[in-house]
Design a protein around this motif. Structure first.
Motif, PDB file in Angstrom:
ATOM      1  N   ASP B   3       5.791 -27.536   3.557  1.00 19.35           N
ATOM      2  CA  ASP B   3       5.195 -27.660   2.537  1.00 19.35           C
ATOM      3  C   ASP B   3       6.186 -26.915   1.092  1.00 19.35           C
ATOM      4  O   ASP B   3       6.226 -26.942  -0.003  1.00 19.35           O
ATOM      5  CB  ASP B   3       4.426 -27.058   2.677  1.00 19.35           C
ATOM      6  N   THR B   4       6.552 -26.026   1.973  1.00 20.75           N
ATOM      7  CA  THR B   4       8.026 -24.986   1.871  1.00 20.75           C
ATOM      8  C   THR B   4       9.227 -25.577   1.104  1.00 20.75           C
ATOM      9  O   THR B   4       9.190 -25.608   0.148  1.00 20.75           O
ATOM     10  CB  THR B   4       8.062 -23.565   1.964  1.00 20.75           C
ATOM     11  N   GLN B   5       9.545 -26.913   2.165  1.00 23.48           N
ATOM     12  CA  GLN B   5      10.518 -27.893   1.721  1.00 23.48           C
ATOM     13  C   GLN B   5      10.643 -28.208   0.414  1.00 23.48           C
ATOM     14  O   GLN B   5      10.709 -27.853  -0.163  1.00 23.48           O
ATOM     15  CB  GLN B   5      11.231 -28.164   2.984  1.00 23.48           C
ATOM     16  N   LEU B   7       8.667 -27.255  -2.252  1.00 25.52           N
ATOM     17  CA  LEU B   7       8.209 -26.725  -3.170  1.00 25.52           C
ATOM     18  C   LEU B   7      10.008 -26.425  -3.390  1.00 25.52           C
ATOM     19  O   LEU B   7       9.990 -26.267  -4.554  1.00 25.52           O
ATOM     20  CB  LEU B   7       7.435 -25.614  -2.778  1.00 25.52           C
ATOM     21  N   VAL B   8      10.739 -26.418  -3.012  1.00 29.56           N
ATOM     22  CA  VAL B   8      11.534 -25.480  -2.732  1.00 29.56           C
ATOM     23  C   VAL B   8      12.782 -26.408  -3.123  1.00 29.56           C
ATOM     24  O   VAL B   8      13.620 -26.158  -3.869  1.00 29.56           O
ATOM     25  CB  VAL B   8      13.098 -25.373  -1.494  1.00 29.56           C
ATOM     26  N   LEU B  33       7.469 -18.416  -5.610  1.00 25.83           N
ATOM     27  CA  LEU B  33       8.503 -19.289  -4.265  1.00 25.83           C
ATOM     28  C   LEU B  33       8.782 -18.505  -3.039  1.00 25.83           C
ATOM     29  O   LEU B  33       8.306 -19.377  -2.119  1.00 25.83           O
ATOM     30  CB  LEU B  33       9.585 -20.142  -5.015  1.00 25.83           C
ATOM     31  N   SER B  36       6.457 -17.712  -1.171  1.00 31.03           N
ATOM     32  CA  SER B  36       5.770 -18.701   0.395  1.00 31.03           C
ATOM     33  C   SER B  36       6.647 -18.743   0.784  1.00 31.03           C
ATOM     34  O   SER B  36       5.778 -19.210   1.909  1.00 31.03           O
ATOM     35  CB  SER B  36       5.327 -20.040  -0.608  1.00 31.03           C
ATOM     36  N   VAL B  37       7.539 -18.883   0.881  1.00 26.98           N
ATOM     37  CA  VAL B  37       8.613 -18.905   1.501  1.00 26.98           C
ATOM     38  C   VAL B  37       8.047 -18.056   2.599  1.00 26.98           C
ATOM     39  O   VAL B  37       8.340 -18.137   4.399  1.00 26.98           O
ATOM     40  CB  VAL B  37       9.837 -18.640   1.546  1.00 26.98           C
ATOM     41  N   GLN B  40       5.209 -18.282   4.959  1.00 22.32           N
ATOM     42  CA  GLN B  40       5.787 -19.311   5.728  1.00 22.32           C
ATOM     43  C   GLN B  40       6.393 -19.039   6.694  1.00 22.32           C
ATOM     44  O   GLN B  40       6.766 -19.791   7.604  1.00 22.32           O
ATOM     45  CB  GLN B  40       6.112 -20.402   4.963  1.00 22.32           C
ATOM     46  N   THR B  41       7.431 -18.125   6.637  1.00 22.61           N
ATOM     47  CA  THR B  41       7.834 -17.719   7.630  1.00 22.61           C
ATOM     48  C   THR B  41       7.112 -17.523   9.066  1.00 22.61           C
ATOM     49  O   THR B  41       6.348 -16.103   8.351  1.00 22.61           O
ATOM     50  CB  THR B  41       9.376 -16.824   7.314  1.00 22.61           C
TER      51      THR B  41
END
Lengths: 324, 417
Positions: B3-5, B7-8, B33, B36-37, B40-41
């Motif tokens: 998901d984050t990828q 978004l990034v 952003l 979110s990263v 998610q880490t």
């Protein structure tokens, strides 16, 4: 006379020298066609007729300083006509005087300026000019003919966009040019070695009266330690003094500011409501005054002089042509 | 993670194509952003802060590379890294303070083994306390011993303890993430409300019957002037149109809609009119560490004119615009050249712009830069959301917002070992 006036009004004729020459040539025609009405002296009647023409021209567009000086010259010549001359002799004298004025003060003066200024251009120079000045254009083309290798930066500003016409004429002759607009002047000034500017007039305190924006160019050049050369014929010098640009100026068409030619995406000021219109004022100045400390040297037909020598020329040397 | 990828990548695309207008919007989206990263880490047991820092740096590098001229992106990345370090430090000191008490209480057992780690823990705690809080005269006089080695992570002192520590760690890891995300939310809030905080200071600077000059359009300036108008100050505004984008027209339209007396002038008339102006108020694209300003093109000319006429030159900037880097050759490195079609009509001059003529190089170059650099000596005052500051003070604000370790974000490739 009407034709010339309309040309001014339409903006077809711009630039101090061009307007002055056109006006003087129109006066020549008027003088040739003139005949003294009975019971009136030539000098007085002709002077008042000239005055009438001048008012008409002022209606079309306010006089430039060079035109003002030329009219003063003409009126003084008319006043000095010996009364013994017949009408036709007087007319021919006046016409030849006007021709001599145009020739000596403008055409030959320009040639002298060219020679002086070309000595200041070296190979590898980057020369900056602002707007469109006929003298500066002649200098650049002359130096190019002499074979000097240099680049030209033409700086332009809205709303007149005169630089584009100059740019077209320079590129046609094969000069390599860079074109930019006034805001970017700090960006280009790093690479510039000389700045050449034209002038509408130079006042007795050394202030240069020229197209609006010239003061900004000279100021930024001064901040970057780039020499500023103003090229101006001596007939444009004036004994007036001025400290800032607001006391004496010409206002242009305010709507010219809100219109941007060729760019449809920037017409933000169309369709304003009444309430918006009453608060908004559009100010379109035509001239501004550059303080003398920004000018390094003034190139005239009397040679290359510092700005402090302008009153010397105004007082000392101008009398000579009035006494011819 | 996928998901984050996505978004990034989406955000990277927008940055590369310059689709986001304005540093405030960019800063806000970057912060969101990164939030979110962070959430998610995956957090390891030890060195949580380092893991967070690593993941934020990885994304941050790519974001900065996508649009190096938009300094707000780098600013926000570095702010988030500083937040992570700070939160970690404060959690460590809290834990160490707790640990100190527990170590002192069971003093009898294993004094030798405990004293050493306890001492080092105490020393670390003392050192971290001193970095987080300004030293009081008491501590200065007490002459704290040289255990001022920067406490990298808490794990060095904790291994010798046992179960109590591990329980602490797992709760601490959750707490770290939680604290960091809270702080990032605060940052986003600050970025969103910077205009109001700056506009509050308008009344102190704008008096009755003043004449203000501005160039181009800036939302901060608009809010600033309208706030002064709200407080019943009556003043005139000269707006210079700001070619070639002509955003001055937009600002003028906005101002007259809100009832302010506005005069629209050309950029060339700035020198002529500035003698009648009381103050110049402008916005900035970025403020550099030396107090220099990266501003829309044309503002260096205005600043020079203001200096000549002794008119104060005031720059309004939110704290997300403050960049910890020093400007080296900013006209070239921090500038972007826009399309020449804004200046010249291609159709008219296409024959000159052609590479095919004669010498094989075009005779005509067109230069259209976006930004100008204004050196700090030309700026009279910076107004930020934290108040008014001198240009010489800006380096001090950087110490508040950024850590020295984060200035260079690019990871060095292993140099041939």
């Amino acid at each position: 006379m009407n034709r010339v006036g309309l040309q001014y009004l339409a903006g077809d004729l711009s630039g101090g020298n061009a307007r002055c020459i056109a006006m003087l040539q129109a006066f020549q025609e008027a003088i040739r066609d003139y005949s003294t009405p009975p019971e009136k002296t030539l000098t007085r009647d002709l002077t008042s007729k000239i005055g009438g023409f001048v008012s008409f021209l002022i209606e079309c567009r306010p006089l430039s300083m060079s035109m003002g000086n030329a009219i003063r010259f003409l009126k003084s010549r008319i006043a000095r006509l010996p009364l013994t001359l017949s009408e036709s002799e007087a007319k021919t004298t006046l016409c030849s005087d006007i021709d001599r004025f145009i020739n000596e003060k403008i055409v030959l003066a320009d040639k002298v300026i060219l020679r002086h200024a070309a000595t200041k251009i070296r190979d590898g120079d980057v020369l900056l000019t602002y707007g469109s000045s006929c003298v500066v254009e002649m200098i650049l083309l002359y130096a190019h003919e002499l074979g000097k290798q240099f680049r030209v930066v033409v700086v332009d500003s809205h709303p007149m966009l005169e630089g584009q016409k100059l740019l077209r004429r320079l590129v046609v002759k094969g000069l390599s040019c860079t074109y930019t607009q006034l805001n970017a002047i700090s960006y280009v000034m790093h690479k510039v070695t000389r700045v050449f500017l034209g002038a509408s007039s130079i006042f007795s305190n050394g202030t240069v009266y020229s197209t609006v924006g010239t003061a900004s160019v000279a100021m930024v050049a001064h901040a970057f330690r780039v020499p500023v050369l103003v090229c101006c014929e001596a007939y444009k010098f004036h004994e007036r003094v001025q400290l800032d640009s607001i006391c004496f100026n010409e206002l242009g068409d305010p709507d010219a500011i809100s219109k941007v030619p060729g760019r449809v995406d920037v017409n933000y000021l169309d369709n304003l409501t009444d309430k918006q219109k009453e608060n908004l004022e559009l100010l379109n100045l035509k001239y501004d005054a550059t303080p003398s400390d920004y000018i390094s040297v003034i190139v005239t037909d009397y040679g290359m002089i510092p700005p402090t020598s302008v009153p010397v020329i105004v007082r000392g040397y101008r009398k000579e042509y009035l006494l011819i | 993670m996928p998901d984050t990828q996505a978004l990034v990548n989406d955000f990277l695309n927008k940055l590369k194509k310059r689709k986001i207008e304005g540093s405030q919007a960019t800063a806000k989206q970057t912060a969101e952003l990164l939030r979110s990263v962070i959430s998610q880490t995956r957090m390891p047991y030890t060195n949580q802060a380092a893991a967070l820092i690593h993941s934020v740096k990885a994304v941050g590098e790519r974001l900065i590379a996508a649009n190096p001229v938009e300094l707000a992106v780098g600013n926000v990345v570095r702010r988030v890294l500083h937040i992570v370090r700070e939160e970690d430090l404060s959690l460590t000191t809290a834990a160490m303070a707790g640990l100190n008490l527990s170590a002192e209480s069971d003093d009898e057992d294993d004094t030798d083994r405990d004293n050493h780690p306890a001492l080092s823990a105490a020393a670390i705690a003392a050192a971290s306390r001193s970095t987080l809080r300004p030293p009081s005269l008491q501590t200065l006089l007490e002459d704290v011993p040289d255990s001022a080695a920067v406490p990298h992570t808490s794990s060095s002192g904790g291994d010798s303890e046992g179960k109590s520590k591990s329980a602490d760690k797992s709760s601490r890891s959750r707490k770290l993430k939680h604290d960091v995300i809270e702080a990032v939310n605060e940052l986003i809030q600050d970025i969103s409300t910077c205009h109001e905080l700056i506009a509050e200071q308008a009344v102190e600077h704008i008096h009755q019957n003043e004449v203000i000059l501005t160039l181009g359009s800036s939302r901060t300036v608009l809010e600033f002037l309208c706030a002064a108008k709200e407080k019943k100050r009556s003043f005139r505004v000269f707006v210079a149109e700001g070619a070639p984008r002509y955003q001055g027209h937009l600002l003028a339209k906005e101002l007259v809609t809100r009832g302010l007396q506005t005069t629209l002038i050309t950029d060339s008339a700035v020198f002529a009119m500035i003698s009648r102006v009381n103050m110049v108020i402008v916005g900035a694209h970025a403020v550099m560490a030396n107090g220099g300003v990266i501003a829309p093109v044309g503002l260096n000319m205005v600043a020079l004119a203001a200096q000549k006429h002794a008119v104060p030159f005031v720059v309004l900037a939110g704290s997300h615009k403050l960049c910890p880097l020093y400007p080296h050759h900013p006209e070239v490195l921090l500038n972007e050249l826009r399309s020449p079609s804004e200046l010249l009509d291609f159709g008219e001059f296409s024959d000159c712009l052609d590479f095919g003529s004669g010498i094989g190089a075009p005779l005509l170059h067109v230069v259209n830069p976006t930004f100008d650099y204004v050196p700090p000596k030309l700026v009279s005052l910076f107004i930020t959301d934290t108040g008014g500051h001198n240009p010489s003070y800006m380096y001090r604000l950087i110490a508040d917002y950024y850590s020295a370790d984060d200035l260079v974000l690019e990871r060095r490739t292993t140099s041939g070992n």
